[in-house]
Scaffold this active site. Structure first.
Site, PDB file in Angstrom:
ATOM      1  N   ARG A   1     -12.561  -2.553  32.200  1.00  0.00           N
ATOM      2  CA  ARG A   1     -13.949  -2.088  32.147  1.00  0.00           C
ATOM      3  C   ARG A   1     -14.097  -0.877  33.062  1.00  0.00           C
ATOM      4  NH1 ARG A   1     -14.093  -7.794  32.868  1.00  0.00           N
ATOM      5  NH2 ARG A   1     -15.071  -8.920  31.125  1.00  0.00           N
TER       6      ARG A   1
ATOM      7  N   LYS B   1     -15.745  -9.368  36.317  1.00  0.00           N
ATOM      8  CA  LYS B   1     -17.086  -9.938  36.435  1.00  0.00           C
ATOM      9  C   LYS B   1     -17.042 -11.202  37.281  1.00  0.00           C
ATOM     10  CE  LYS B   1     -19.192  -8.211  32.173  1.00  0.00           C
ATOM     11  NZ  LYS B   1     -19.873  -8.577  30.919  1.00  0.00           N
TER      12      LYS B   1
ATOM     13  N   HIS C   1     -16.437   2.086  27.381  1.00  0.00           N
ATOM     14  CA  HIS C   1     -16.294   0.735  26.844  1.00  0.00           C
ATOM     15  C   HIS C   1     -15.653   0.750  25.459  1.00  0.00           C
ATOM     16  CE1 HIS C   1     -17.060  -3.513  27.206  1.00  0.00           C
ATOM     17  NE2 HIS C   1     -17.550  -3.544  25.972  1.00  0.00           N
TER      18      HIS C   1
ATOM     19  N   ARG D   1     -12.058   0.673  25.808  1.00  0.00           N
ATOM     20  CA  ARG D   1     -11.617  -0.714  26.055  1.00  0.00           C
ATOM     21  C   ARG D   1     -11.480  -1.449  24.715  1.00  0.00           C
ATOM     22  NH1 ARG D   1     -11.916  -5.361  29.549  1.00  0.00           N
ATOM     23  NH2 ARG D   1     -13.393  -6.958  28.865  1.00  0.00           N
TER      24      ARG D   1
ATOM     25  N   HIS E   1     -11.687 -11.982  29.976  1.00  0.00           N
ATOM     26  CA  HIS E   1     -12.775 -12.748  29.365  1.00  0.00           C
ATOM     27  C   HIS E   1     -12.721 -14.202  29.817  1.00  0.00           C
ATOM     28  CE1 HIS E   1     -12.886  -9.712  25.797  1.00  0.00           C
ATOM     29  NE2 HIS E   1     -13.706  -9.352  26.758  1.00  0.00           N
TER      30      HIS E   1
ATOM     31  N   TYR F   1     -12.660  -8.723  19.255  1.00  0.00           N
ATOM     32  CA  TYR F   1     -11.726  -7.608  19.139  1.00  0.00           C
ATOM     33  C   TYR F   1     -10.671  -7.841  18.057  1.00  0.00           C
ATOM     34  CZ  TYR F   1     -13.623  -6.286  23.676  1.00  0.00           C
ATOM     35  OH  TYR F   1     -14.469  -5.935  24.695  1.00  0.00           O
TER      36      TYR F   1
END
Length: 316
Positions: free
Chosen positions: A168, A190, A259, A262, A285, A294
């Site tokens: 990211r 995150k 993004h 990515r 994730h 994806y």
């Protein structure tokens, strides 16, 4: 001018970062949503035009005032966001998530309210959109364009990190010199979750080209890996500007952002044979369901798969 916040909002925002581990960016989004929510309801209550909503003082809001709120108040706010502010379904969904989190905190963690008006608040349906990405030829054209940039080695390295590591933009900006150990890069994702991503030859070569030309860092604290010409750590907006410049000079694709690079990395890795669990780790994730976004397959590929089915040639 900084909005003076009611204590209950300050307490909630502190809870978000210190207890639930939300990032500062997420905290700011929640703060924005709740300030807007409070200001809107005060505007309705005091008969103030919504055109003046940014001037409304919410500092005196108390838990007793909040206790009077109902599901209908929340619906009214969501209608305002949709009709007057023209928020998309995704933007409204985030506001619903904010409200649900806030009222759940008030009832479940603080025991300040007996009824949670957000319990029955529905999340707007968001249509599934196939992620935008570059094909291999487009990505190669994009990479080639970095040679024409003023700081070509740096920009080449940035783009190669996006396309090889699938990170990211916030993760790239937060990389430090000590994040790189040999071929491994420690990425903070995150919720401050740490993952280690392996650098392939292309990525390592780009890094080795960049480091001798890296600008001197003039700030305090740990040394960032990517340093701007001003000697500062890169901000997300600055990285986005570099991507925009490259896009304008080459592909001129609509809304091509970091993004989307990515997305490109993940999609091309999947097409090259990466399994879903490996991709989940590389991308950071928490849920494999997110990674599956994806793994879209183009219509032509689906047609070829169907044609190659051994039962295709059995016609009675």
């Amino acid at each position: 001018m900084k909005t003076k916040q009611p204590k209950i909002l300050k307490d909630f925002l502190i809870y978000l970062t210190t207890i639930t581990g939300k990032s500062q960016r997420t905290r700011k989004e929640y703060e924005y949503d709740l300030v807007l929510f409070f200001r809107f309801l005060k505007a309705v209550e005091d008969d103030i035009p919504t055109s003046q909503i940014h001037t409304i003082d919410i500092s005196e809001i108390t838990i007793d005032w909040i206790k009077q709120l109902t599901l209908e108040d929340l619906y009214l706010f969501m209608e305002y966001c949709e009709i007057q502010r023209q928020n998309s379904a995704a933007a409204r969904a985030r506001k619903v998530a904010t409200l649900k989190s806030f009222f759940k905190y008030l009832k479940g963690k603080r025991r300040l309210i007996e009824e949670n008006p957000a319990d029955e608040l529905e999340t707007p349906k968001i249509g599934k959109r196939a992620p935008v990405y570059l094909n291999l030829q487009e990505a190669q054209t994009f990479i080639e364009a970095t040679k024409l940039q003023q700081y070509s080695a740096r920009d080449y390295c940035i783009i190669m990190f996006f396309l090889n590591l699938g990170i990211r933009v916030s993760e790239l900006c937060s990389l430090n010199m000590h994040s790189v150990q040999g071929r491994n890069v420690t990425v903070i994702g995150k919720g401050d979750k740490e993952r280690i991503v392996y650098m392939n030859d292309g990525c390592l070569d780009a890094l080795n080209r960049y480091l001798p030309q890296r600008h001197l860092y003039k700030g305090d604290g740990v040394e960032p890996l990517f340093v701007s010409q001003k000697g500062t750590r890169f901000a997300r907006q600055s990285i986005a500007k570099i991507v925009k410049q490259l896009n304008t000079s080459t592909l001129n694709r609509e809304k091509l952002t970091p993004h989307k690079l990515r997305h490109t990395s993940a999609t091309l890795m999947y097409k090259a044979g990466a399994d879903i669990r490996s991709l989940q780790h590389i991308l950071g994730h928490s849920s494999v369901a997110t990674t599956q976004i994806y793994t879209h397959i183009e219509d032509e590929q689906i047609q070829e798969v169907m044609k190659s089915n051994p039962f295709n040639n059995i016609i009675m």
